[in-house]
Design an enzyme around this catalytic site. Structure first.
Site, PDB file in Angstrom:
ATOM      1  N   TYR A  10     -51.302 -28.222  -9.469  1.00 28.50           N
ATOM      2  CA  TYR A  10     -50.696 -28.509 -10.769  1.00 28.50           C
ATOM      3  C   TYR A  10     -49.248 -28.031 -10.892  1.00 28.50           C
ATOM      4  O   TYR A  10     -48.782 -27.723 -11.987  1.00 28.50           O
ATOM      5  CB  TYR A  10     -51.577 -27.938 -11.891  1.00 28.50           C
ATOM      6  CG  TYR A  10     -52.931 -28.635 -11.949  1.00 28.50           C
ATOM      7  CD1 TYR A  10     -53.079 -29.826 -12.660  1.00 28.50           C
ATOM      8  CD2 TYR A  10     -54.015 -28.142 -11.254  1.00 28.50           C
ATOM      9  CE1 TYR A  10     -54.291 -30.491 -12.689  1.00 28.50           C
ATOM     10  CE2 TYR A  10     -55.241 -28.796 -11.269  1.00 28.50           C
ATOM     11  CZ  TYR A  10     -55.380 -29.971 -11.990  1.00 28.50           C
ATOM     12  OH  TYR A  10     -56.581 -30.626 -12.012  1.00 28.50           O
ATOM     13  N   HIS A  50     -60.598 -47.878 -19.565  1.00 27.78           N
ATOM     14  CA  HIS A  50     -60.309 -46.658 -18.820  1.00 27.78           C
ATOM     15  C   HIS A  50     -59.988 -46.981 -17.358  1.00 27.78           C
ATOM     16  O   HIS A  50     -58.988 -46.523 -16.805  1.00 27.78           O
ATOM     17  CB  HIS A  50     -61.504 -45.697 -18.885  1.00 27.78           C
ATOM     18  CG  HIS A  50     -61.337 -44.498 -18.002  1.00 27.78           C
ATOM     19  ND1 HIS A  50     -60.718 -43.353 -18.428  1.00 27.78           N
ATOM     20  CD2 HIS A  50     -61.670 -44.279 -16.710  1.00 27.78           C
ATOM     21  CE1 HIS A  50     -60.679 -42.472 -17.431  1.00 27.78           C
ATOM     22  NE2 HIS A  50     -61.268 -43.006 -16.384  1.00 27.78           N
ATOM     23  N   GLU A  51     -60.850 -47.773 -16.751  1.00 24.47           N
ATOM     24  CA  GLU A  51     -60.673 -48.088 -15.329  1.00 24.47           C
ATOM     25  C   GLU A  51     -59.396 -48.886 -15.090  1.00 24.47           C
ATOM     26  O   GLU A  51     -58.695 -48.676 -14.104  1.00 24.47           O
ATOM     27  CB  GLU A  51     -61.902 -48.832 -14.784  1.00 24.47           C
ATOM     28  CG  GLU A  51     -63.211 -48.045 -14.862  1.00 24.47           C
ATOM     29  CD  GLU A  51     -63.174 -46.683 -14.172  1.00 24.47           C
ATOM     30  OE1 GLU A  51     -62.364 -46.508 -13.249  1.00 24.47           O
ATOM     31  OE2 GLU A  51     -63.949 -45.790 -14.570  1.00 24.47           O
ATOM     32  N   TRP A  82     -75.565 -22.154 -14.910  1.00 24.57           N
ATOM     33  CA  TRP A  82     -75.226 -23.468 -15.468  1.00 24.57           C
ATOM     34  C   TRP A  82     -75.561 -23.514 -16.956  1.00 24.57           C
ATOM     35  O   TRP A  82     -74.760 -23.900 -17.788  1.00 24.57           O
ATOM     36  CB  TRP A  82     -75.974 -24.549 -14.684  1.00 24.57           C
ATOM     37  CG  TRP A  82     -75.883 -25.945 -15.239  1.00 24.57           C
ATOM     38  CD1 TRP A  82     -76.863 -26.643 -15.863  1.00 24.57           C
ATOM     39  CD2 TRP A  82     -74.734 -26.804 -15.190  1.00 24.57           C
ATOM     40  NE1 TRP A  82     -76.419 -27.896 -16.214  1.00 24.57           N
ATOM     41  CE2 TRP A  82     -75.116 -28.022 -15.819  1.00 24.57           C
ATOM     42  CE3 TRP A  82     -73.435 -26.681 -14.695  1.00 24.57           C
ATOM     43  CZ2 TRP A  82     -74.235 -29.099 -15.954  1.00 24.57           C
ATOM     44  CZ3 TRP A  82     -72.559 -27.767 -14.824  1.00 24.57           C
ATOM     45  CH2 TRP A  82     -72.961 -28.948 -15.442  1.00 24.57           C
ATOM     46  N   HIS A  99     -70.403 -35.860 -10.662  1.00 19.80           N
ATOM     47  CA  HIS A  99     -69.236 -35.193 -10.073  1.00 19.80           C
ATOM     48  C   HIS A  99     -69.586 -33.925  -9.302  1.00 19.80           C
ATOM     49  O   HIS A  99     -68.799 -33.453  -8.490  1.00 19.80           O
ATOM     50  CB  HIS A  99     -68.205 -34.896 -11.163  1.00 19.80           C
ATOM     51  CG  HIS A  99     -67.688 -36.137 -11.815  1.00 19.80           C
ATOM     52  ND1 HIS A  99     -68.452 -36.882 -12.679  1.00 19.80           N
ATOM     53  CD2 HIS A  99     -66.519 -36.781 -11.692  1.00 19.80           C
ATOM     54  CE1 HIS A  99     -67.758 -37.934 -13.063  1.00 19.80           C
ATOM     55  NE2 HIS A  99     -66.582 -37.893 -12.496  1.00 19.80           N
ATOM     56  N   ARG A 154     -59.643 -32.359 -14.619  1.00 19.76           N
ATOM     57  CA  ARG A 154     -58.778 -33.495 -14.947  1.00 19.76           C
ATOM     58  C   ARG A 154     -59.206 -34.209 -16.224  1.00 19.76           C
ATOM     59  O   ARG A 154     -58.392 -34.705 -16.986  1.00 19.76           O
ATOM     60  CB  ARG A 154     -58.791 -34.480 -13.780  1.00 19.76           C
ATOM     61  CG  ARG A 154     -60.129 -35.142 -13.549  1.00 19.76           C
ATOM     62  CD  ARG A 154     -60.152 -36.045 -12.335  1.00 19.76           C
ATOM     63  NE  ARG A 154     -60.024 -35.274 -11.106  1.00 19.76           N
ATOM     64  CZ  ARG A 154     -60.197 -35.787  -9.895  1.00 19.76           C
ATOM     65  NH1 ARG A 154     -60.479 -37.074  -9.753  1.00 19.76           N
ATOM     66  NH2 ARG A 154     -60.081 -35.038  -8.818  1.00 19.76           N
TER      67      ARG A 154
HETATM   68 ZN   LIG Z   1     -61.239 -42.352 -14.400  1.00 17.89          ZN
END
Ligand SMILES: [Zn+2]
Length: 632
Positions: free
Chosen positions: A242, A402-403, A503, A531, A540
């Site tokens: 970053y 979004h994509e 978790w 993920h 992100r």
């Molecule tokens: Zn994305």
């Protein structure tokens, strides 16, 4: 199933992302022993090295993306081998480049070279261990976990499971009793029956324990790789991407969370009380965390699906996007064209013909695929694609925006060298499509024929804001905690024997939710999230949720919009489009702070735009929550 905050590994064809794709390696043997051990001067200048790295990555990523595309759109034992082998070769290339890069650590560089060097060496989601057998093992584990996740089916009984595996015809009992994530997510989205939801939730969470041990081994190997490149663990590598010291980055994330936390808690309080009314205070106690299966989503990460239960003013002014798409018989291509049209209205290019020929926009009926929506640039030029199982509903409609944000980012920087073909940082990449979505206002929907009336009243505004908050505000703690957990897993602060306990501690602490049934260390609930199984860093998405409002505000200013931020749509504004294009075209060629400053005049990520956007709802929630005990 996919909500628009997801992306996936192959998102960035660039080095950085392809590296996410894991691998193993048919590596050449070590070079023969050197006759002298005194360090020799690098053979080429650092600029020549960066040029060569760009060229090698260009070739390697095309090959790797091709193999991954085939695998994810056609999961078989064969394509799994091809995928693992290809990743393995990619990691080998990466490994060689990283080894060479070490020779230039102390070399003075001009700013563009220094930035390319940083992009090559920092912020990587995965780093190759030194030993080739470890690279192979890492690759195989990665492919295995993604494969199990992608092909997973929850079957009510074993006989059904066997039938499903044998691919019994759909009308046979097997397929009917076995449900994949898409089917289970459908239940989460639509059912309001406590036990039905519980069955779908526990069913999906029964898959991930299969790779709990693999995951622990994966972490070990991934850390070995990170340490070979001077990081204390892989989490430190993630935080190094970053353009600022890793410790400052952590503080920045914390600062942003502190800004938005009160609004989240306020939303949580109101939603809990509404859920309690529906399910009963025995099921949803008013001073306890909310059971995780009641929020309309497998991971309780976005709550838009429970909108009807919590709608502030029933029936007022909420455009029915799903209804319009169904009624107008919009298919996957038509839905994608609506999203494309938004970008084109800003003055951006139409999608290339190959996009329409090569994308996978619907779920094939005859094979297993990874339905998780993702955007791809295959050749770092014009071959851009989307893989998504689009159905005519609001969620998929938003996801395709979004994509396409990723796709337009790819296209905007495709003339840059490979090491600059990436987002200013990964949060930028995730924010672009979402920024466009903030412009999907009722007025915009009317313009494109997806609603016929626009109700403007205070009540309609609150309803509209509630719908948005269930997606955008509800997501924030989830977006943050995934990597809070993983940073600690990588650093060893969380041990494998505590995976599940830790978790749920974080889930409760940040989100105020709780597992609906008793859990133990035989479970692996973190692994029920894509993920985690695919080892894609997640902060992100948290950053993107903050940034998209910052971008939205800047683009609305450019468009000359006057009025409350939530009413702005930049549709059709060439001035906003120009500003957006400028932001995108810079890619990762400069530190993100510079790109942010030149685009919107500040060097800091900041949550005031998101708070500004939700000001009406925030005031309304304060009013509603008066006299309630909030928190958990
Ligand atoms: Zn994305």
């Amino acid at each position: 199933m996919n909500s628009f905050t997801f992306s996936k590994s192959c998102l960035f064809l660039s080095f950085v992302t392809s590296a996410l794709l894991l691998s193993g390696c048919e590596k050449k043997e070590e070079a023969p022993p050197q006759t002298h051990i005194v360090a020799v001067a690098p053979k080429m200048s650092v600029n020549e090295f960066i040029d060569e790295a760009n060229k090698k990555l260009d070739v390697a990523t095309l090959e790797n993306n091709t193999a991954q595309w085939v695998y994810e759109t056609f999961i078989t034992d064969d394509s799994a081998i091809i995928s693992a082998k290809s990743s393995e070769r990619f990691l080998t290339t990466q490994k060689e480049l990283l080894a060479q890069a070490r020779e230039y650590q102390q070399t003075p560089m001009d700013p563009p070279t220094a930035k390319a060097y940083t992009n090559l060496t920092k912020g990587l989601d995965l780093l190759p261990p030194d030993k080739s057998e470890e690279i192979s093992e890492l690759a195989a584990l990665g492919t295995k976990m993604s494969g199990i996740y992608g092909a997973a089916k929850y079957c009510k009984d074993e006989a059904a499971k066997d039938n499903a595996i044998k691919k019994a015809s759909p009308d046979e009992k097997g397929e009917k009793n076995c449900r994949d994530l898409t089917a289970l997510s459908e239940v989460m989205a639509k059912s309001r029956n406590y036990d039905e939801l519980l069955d779908a939730w526990t069913g999906w969470h029964s898959i991930s324990p299969q790779y709990r041990n693999d995951y622990a081994r994966y972490i070990e190997l991934a850390n070995t790789g990170a340490r070979a490149y001077g990081f204390s663990d892989l989490g430190a590598s993630w935080r190094s991407g970053y353009d600022m010291p890793a410790a400052d980055f952590e503080k920045d994330v914390e600062r942003l969370w502190t800004q938005v936390e009160p609004l989240y808690k306020s939303l949580h309080c109101k939603i809990r009380s509404d859920l309690s009314k529906h399910y009963g205070a025995d099921k949803v106690p008013l001073d306890k965390p909310i059971p995780a299966h009641l929020l309309g989503d497998m991971w309780s990460q976005q709550w838009g699906n429970v909108y009807k239960l919590v709608e502030p003013y029933p029936g007022i002014g909420s455009p029915d996007i799903t209804g319009a798409l169904v009624k107008q018989k919009k298919d996957a291509v038509a839905i994608t064209k609506i999203a494309e049209n938004f970008f084109v209205s800003l003055g951006l290019q139409s999608l290339p013909e190959s996009f329409w020929q090569k994308s996978m926009l619907i779920k094939p009926r005859d094979r297993d695929v990874v339905c998780h929506a993702s955007a791809w640039t295959m050749d770092a030029k014009m071959d851009v694609r989307i893989k998504q199982c689009i159905q005519p509903n609001e969620e998929e409609f938003l996801t395709i925006h979004h994509e396409l944000g990723h796709v337009y980012y790819f296209l905007a920087y495709n003339n840059l060298p490979m090491l600059f073909q990436d987002g200013a940082h990964d949060g930028f990449h995730e924010a672009i499509g979402d920024t466009i979505m903030l412009s999907i206002t009722p007025e915009y929907l009317k313009k494109v024929g997806l609603t016929d009336k626009v109700v403007s009243s205070e009540q309609a505004t609150i309803n509209q804001q509630m719908r948005m908050a269930l997606e955008k505000i509800a997501f924030l703690p989830f977006g943050k905690l995934i990597d809070q957990w993983r940073w600690k897993v990588y650093s060893g602060e969380i041990k494998p024997e505590d995976y599940n306990k830790s978790w749920w501690q974080l889930r409760t602490q940040y989100q105020g939710i709780v597992a609906p049934v008793a859990r133990s260390e035989n479970d692996f609930d973190a692994g029920a999230k894509y993920h985690i199984a695919a080892n894609v860093s997640y902060t992100r998405y948290f950053l993107a949720h903050i940034l998209q409002f910052q971008f939205h505000k800047a683009l609305c200013d450019a468009a000359g919009f006057k009025g409350p931020l939530y009413q702005c749509s930049i549709y059709d504004s060439k001035a906003a489009g120009e500003k957006l294009q400028k932001l995108l075209a810079a890619g990762a060629s400069r530190p993100w702070q510079d790109t942010l400053e030149s685009a919107i005049g500040t060097r800091q990520m900041d949550a005031s735009a998101i708070l500004d956007y939700f000001a009406p709802l925030s005031a309304w929630l304060d009013e509603q929550n008066k006299g309630k005990t909030c928190g958990w």
